[in-house]
Design an enzyme around this catalytic site. Structure first.
Site, short mmCIF file in Angstrom:
data_model
loop_
_atom_site.label_atom_id
_atom_site.label_comp_id
_atom_site.label_asym_id
_atom_site.label_seq_id
_atom_site.Cartn_x
_atom_site.Cartn_y
_atom_site.Cartn_z
CG HIS A 38 -0.55 0.35 2.49
ND1 HIS A 38 -0.23 -0.58 3.45
CD2 HIS A 38 -0.34 1.56 3.07
CE1 HIS A 38 0.16 0.03 4.56
NE2 HIS A 38 0.10 1.34 4.35
CG ASP A 86 0.35 -3.95 2.82
OD1 ASP A 86 0.90 -3.50 1.80
OD2 ASP A 86 -0.43 -3.29 3.53
CB SER A 118 2.74 1.69 6.47
OG SER A 118 1.48 1.32 6.90
N1 ARG Z 1 -4.66 0.54 7.46
C1 ARG Z 1 -3.35 0.57 6.88
C2 ARG Z 1 -2.77 1.98 7.05
O1 ARG Z 1 -3.25 2.74 7.80
C3 ARG Z 1 -3.37 0.12 5.45
C4 ARG Z 1 -3.99 1.06 4.50
C5 ARG Z 1 -4.00 0.64 3.06
N2 ARG Z 1 -4.97 -0.39 2.78
C6 ARG Z 1 -6.27 -0.19 2.49
N3 ARG Z 1 -7.03 -1.22 2.33
N4 ARG Z 1 -6.82 0.99 2.36
O2 ARG Z 1 -2.27 2.68 6.25
N1 GLU Z 2 -1.18 1.40 7.56
C1 GLU Z 2 -0.56 2.42 8.36
C2 GLU Z 2 0.45 3.23 7.57
O1 GLU Z 2 0.27 3.46 6.42
C3 GLU Z 2 0.00 1.81 9.56
C4 GLU Z 2 -1.11 1.45 10.42
C5 GLU Z 2 -1.22 2.36 11.59
O2 GLU Z 2 -1.76 3.46 11.49
O3 GLU Z 2 -0.73 1.90 12.62
O4 GLU Z 2 1.39 3.75 8.09
#
Ligand code: ARG
Ligand code: GLU
Length: 712
Positions: free
Chosen positions: A93, A229, A646
């Site tokens: 991502h 990921d 991330s």
């Molecule tokens: N939750 C993760 C973060 O905060 C992954 C985000 C990307 N994935 C998604 N399905 N939108 O960034």
């Molecule tokens: N998916 C998040 C990022 O892009 C990390 C998840 C979080 O917020 O801890 O950094």
């Protein structure tokens, strides 16, 4: 019975004490002073110098902050070097926009994945930077020495900025380095980070979205999780191994150090550490602030994004091309949308407001009549009262206005370019990029929804004139139809025509464009009624926050405080551990390929497993990438992380790479505001799954060959 209760209390207390240590994002330069003994007690085998050293190679040299050339000190993600040839792993991502921008219907790398077979095939990503921290320095005294008593808050802010800039220049003059000073502990401390910032970062590989984004937004922020990921980049440097802009003759960067990859396997309770660039946390807010987030800001932002997502998801379901066009946008909108919901839930569950109120009561008692502290909380209460309507209106300006329908924000970008008399060629390139992923009908529907919410949910004084007019007698749909019929921005052809026909007058003509008029109306209300007040409150709050945290530190000399995340390099440590989200429910600490097959469903986009993976599973062709006979996919740990983390390396007690951080579990995402050890978990993809996919699915043996796999 009694005994059991007693035991439970004891376990709880002990648990609390042990777990408490897992909270926090620590400053690498200060580990030696505050953390290393605790880390070693928890199982860490290395020294503080192994993590951060200035005169010798250390682990920090292998951690990469990913940024954009215009703002290289904001790190949208983290990555880690895993070979002496500049190979970097980060999340899928994190590279999503890169992968998407190289994708088309013919070369759909999002759907099919991408693997460069050799260095020539690696793809350039203009504008992406990779920073490596060279050293840090405490400059608090230097800054404070330059400040005068009795100047206004805005003068003070200005002065600090000046001093910082001067120190940054002095620190790096005549070198290829870049320095950046940031406040820590609410401005009670200032640290300078000095970086080497690389500007030639190429895409080497990415699995198909059905692996890299398996589970999609359905599973996002969730545990159990089965997302692979990861993606692979490579840093290129100039002939002296120095940062250089893209050039075909650039060479793979030779890092000071890179991470070895652990094939040992994981156990619950193992020490883990996450080394990366967490973006923002707010752990020291008062109850007034939490209440405002929970009751005002989050609910409205969620409602606006729900409306947007309903439109976008329907579009993506209806058409494959629309799915590509909106994939990245949808993920962006859905991500915070879901997090905010989890955050509210967590704050309520842990009664954060009430807890903070209790702490504040104790604070009031402690402060007594000490003049500098006694009024702090009253001032906060007053400022948050003033701020309430303003943040709500600002949320609409942003979420429903400038970043609502794309045509609105786009009109402002074009106006800016035309005003600065940008070259036509340049504007056209920019426009191609924009219209490539634009769908007029989808945007039209979004605009209608945004205008409806704007009019429905705000008091009249906060509704911009054009937005109010849109909801006039003929109704919003008529207004939107007309706007899209008459705007020169509604599609690429019309826009190109407009540029052709209006060489010199384009800027002037744009002033009459309905999309731009809508933007201006929103912007004017913002600049007149919202921004000045919010800035004033913000300035006052900055001072208050500084005093508040200083007071808390004085009140609790026994506590080791950690600085809120600010997009600088941090270490979080803890252990691999499952959790129990609710009565009778318990989660294991890792997932396997078996779970992917259980979720497999060709009918559901997010769970449609690639055929090749099904086949590998059927043949149980797992290679050396197994734990207890299954391929491990993701695991959870108690590391305190946030957005920006991330892609961060997750390391074991030996400092070897065991996974890549990519998410948190929903029940604990309030950890940006309050960390609860029993339920806050970061989610990582197991490095063995990464290797498994590279090996068995992608056949990228040459990349694995570059890495150093170890048994520890
Ligand atoms: N939750 C993760 C973060 O905060 C992954 C985000 C990307 N994935 C998604 N399905 N939108 O960034
Ligand atoms: N998916 C998040 C990022 O892009 C990390 C998840 C979080 O917020 O801890 O950094």
């Amino acid at each position: 019975m009694k005994q059991r209760t007693l035991l439970l209390i004891l376990v709880f207390l002990l648990g609390g004490m042990i777990c408490r240590a897992d909270e926090g994002m620590w400053i690498p330069m200060l580990l030696k002073k505050y953390n290393i003994e605790e880390m070693q007690r928890q199982g860490f085998k290395l020294t503080a110098e192994d993590i951060y050293a200035v005169n010798q190679a250390s682990l920090k040299d292998a951690v990469v902050g990913l940024g954009y050339e215009e703002m290289p000190f904001f790190h949208f993600c983290t990555g880690e070097l895993v070979s002496k040839e500049g190979l970097v792993i980060t999340n899928h991502h994190c590279a999503f926009d890169m992968i998407q921008s190289h994708s088309s219907l013919e070369h759909n790398y999002l759907r099919d994945g991408f693997w460069a077979k050799n260095r020539e095939e690696e793809l350039i990503n203009p504008g992406i930077t990779a920073s490596i921290l060279v050293r840090m320095e405490d400059v608090t005294d230097k800054i404070n020495a330059g400040l005068k008593e009795g100047i206004s808050l805005s003068e003070q802010k200005q002065k600090i900025a000046e001093i910082c800039q001067q120190l940054e220049t002095e620190a790096t003059e005549g070198t290829e380095l870049k320095a950046n000073i940031k406040p820590y502990f609410n401005g009670n401390q200032y640290l300078m980070s000095v970086f080497r910032i690389f500007k030639d970062v190429r895409l080497v590989g990415a699995p198909p979205s059905a692996i890299g984004k398996f589970g999609g937004d359905t599973d996002n922020w969730m545990w159990p999780r089965h997302t692979g990921d990861f993606s692979v980049l490579r840093i290129y440097a100039g002939s002296r191994n120095e940062p250089a802009s893209y050039a075909p003759e650039n060479k793979p960067y030779q890092p000071e150090s890179f991470f070895k990859i652990s094939m040992k396997g994981l156990n619950e309770g193992d020490f883990t550490m996450v080394f990366g660039y967490p973006g923002t946390t707010n752990e020291y807010l008062t109850s007034y602030a939490i209440e405002q987030i929970q009751e005002v800001e989050n609910p409205h932002k969620i409602a606006i994004r729900t409306a947007k997502l309903n439109v976008i998801n329907a579009a993506m379901e209806s058409d494959e091309l629309l799915r590509i066009k909106y994939a990245s946008k949808a993920a962006g909108v859905a991500n915070a949308w879901k997090k905010w919901q989890g955050e509210i839930k967590g704050l309520k569950r842990f009664r954060t407001v009430a807890k903070k109120q209790e702490e504040e009561k104790a604070f009031r008692q402690w402060a007594g009549t000490q003049e500098e502290y006694a009024t702090l909380l009253e001032k906060y209460k007053h400022l948050y009262g003033q701020r309430k309507d303003l943040v709500l209106a600002a949320a609409y300006v942003n979420e429903a206005g400038k970043k609502g329908a794309e045509i609105v924000g786009w009109s402002a970008n074009i106006a800016r370019l035309l005003k600065d008399s940008a070259e036509k060629e340049q504007i056209l390139i920019y426009a191609d990029e924009y219209y490539k992923d634009y769908d007029r009908n989808t945007d039209k529907k979004i605009l209608s929804e945004m205008l409806r919410l704007y009019n429905r949910n705000l008091a009249p004084e906060w509704i911009p004139e054009e937005v109010r007019k849109a909801a006039g007698k003929k109704g919003i749909d008529v207004y939107v139809d007309k706007l899209f019929e008459t705007s020169v921005l509604a599609d690429r052809e019309t826009f190109v025509q407009f540029l052709e026909n209006n060489r010199l007058k384009a800027y002037k003509k744009l002033q009459k464009d309905p999309a731009y008029r809508l933007y201006v109306s929103i912007d004017q209300l913002y600049k007149k009624q919202i921004q000045p007040e919010l800035t004033r409150i913000g300035n006052e709050m900055t001072v208050l926050n500084q005093n508040w945290l200083a007071a808390l530190m004085k009140m609790h000399p026994e506590r080791t405080f950690y600085a809120d995340a600010n997009s600088t390099l941090r270490v979080a440590y803890g252990k691999i551990q499952g959790y129990a989200p609710s009565d009778a429910v318990g989660y294991e600490y890792y997932t396997t390929l078996k779970g992917i097959m259980e979720k497999d469903n060709p009918e559901i986009y997010d769970y449609n497993v690639p055929d090749k993976l099904r086949e590998i599973y059927r043949n149980r062709d797992f290679g050396p990438y197994t734990q207890d006979g299954e391929v491990p996919v993701c695991f959870i740990a108690t590391n305190h992380t946030t957005g920006g983390n991330s892609g961060s390396p997750v390391l074991n007690a030996e400092g070897h790479l065991i996974g890549l951080n990519f998410d948190r579990a929903w029940d604990g995402v309030m950890s940006d505001l309050q960390y609860a050890p029993e339920i806050c978990r970061n989610i990582a993809v197991d490095i063995r799954y990464v290797l498994f996919i590279m090996d068995k699915l992608a056949g990228a043996h040459h990349l694995i060959g570059e890495m150093l796999l170890v048994d520890e």
